[in-house]
Design an enzyme around this catalytic site. Structure first.
Site, PDB file in Angstrom:
ATOM      1  CB  CYS A  74      -0.894  -0.008   1.237  1.00  0.00           C
ATOM      2  SG  CYS A  74      -1.818   1.540   1.454  1.00  0.00           S
ATOM      3  CG  ASP A 125      -2.328  -3.823  -0.693  1.00  0.00           C
ATOM      4  OD1 ASP A 125      -3.050  -3.989   0.305  1.00  0.00           O
ATOM      5  OD2 ASP A 125      -2.022  -2.705  -1.131  1.00  0.00           O
ATOM      6  CB  VAL A 149       6.495 -12.076 -21.796  1.00  0.00           C
ATOM      7  CG1 VAL A 149       5.546 -13.069 -21.149  1.00  0.00           C
ATOM      8  CG2 VAL A 149       7.342 -11.379 -20.738  1.00  0.00           C
ATOM      9  CD  GLU A 150      12.730 -15.853 -19.697  1.00  0.00           C
ATOM     10  OE1 GLU A 150      12.559 -17.019 -19.287  1.00  0.00           O
ATOM     11  OE2 GLU A 150      12.989 -14.887 -18.954  1.00  0.00           O
ATOM     12  CG  HIS A 178      -5.582  -2.868  -5.087  1.00  0.00           C
ATOM     13  ND1 HIS A 178      -4.467  -3.191  -4.356  1.00  0.00           N
ATOM     14  CD2 HIS A 178      -6.625  -3.036  -4.242  1.00  0.00           C
ATOM     15  CE1 HIS A 178      -4.812  -3.537  -3.131  1.00  0.00           C
ATOM     16  NE2 HIS A 178      -6.125  -3.438  -3.037  1.00  0.00           N
ATOM     17  CD  GLU A 179      -7.644   1.202  -8.089  1.00  0.00           C
ATOM     18  OE1 GLU A 179      -8.776   1.148  -7.580  1.00  0.00           O
ATOM     19  OE2 GLU A 179      -6.611   1.377  -7.404  1.00  0.00           O
TER      20      GLU A 179
END
Length: 157
Positions: A55, A62, A77-78, A96-97
């Protein structure tokens, strides 16, 4: 392992080598490998059921269950670099966003996929779960994209 351009991993700097956790998501190196089936529409899924960040106000941890789906164009993506990138959020303060959408945007910038979505299923903070979803558009026709099927947080019972 060079020679075949579809399997050339010679430019990778992390795979097969000891690498520490990056200090921040900005410091993390996301690496890519050639898609062995360019032009063939298919979905790739990564699931990170133990994603953590901090946070930005309280510095308390979180936790989230992330599901990343994408339809590759020229690049994949590796996976080790993705794991290190996601782990770099452990000591990173962000809402979070910011985490969820930031991961999607970084993958888009590195891979230029045909399509990408991410589901961030976050565990409650202050008694309220905050789930965050991002999608780059409609999935391409003819690609099987399974449902994410992560149950929303229900508390006890």
């Amino acid at each position: 392992m060079s020679g075949n351009p579809k399997t050339d991993t010679s430019a990778l700097t992390q795979l097969g080598r000891p690498v520490g956790v990056p200090a921040s998501p900005e410091d993390a190196v996301l690496e890519r490998v050639p898609n062995p089936h360019p032009g063939v529409p298919y979905c790739v899924r990564f699931t990170a059921p133990e994603f953590t960040s901090l946070c930005p106000l309280t510095a308390q941890p979180d936790f989230a269950h992330l599901v990343i789906d994408y339809v590759p164009a020229e690049w994949l993506v590796e996976s080790k670099s993705l794991k290190l990138y996601l782990t770099s959020f452990r000591n990173h303060g962000a809402f979070h966003e910011a985490c969820t959408v930031g991961i999607a945007r970084r993958l888009e910038a590195e891979l230029s996929p045909v399509w990408l979505r991410i589901g961030g299923y976050w565990y409650p903070r202050g008694g309220i779960p905050i789930d965050v979803f991002y999608q780059s558009g409609k999935p391409p026709a003819g690609v099987w994209v399974p449902p994410q099927e992560v149950q929303p947080y229900r508390g006890r019972g």
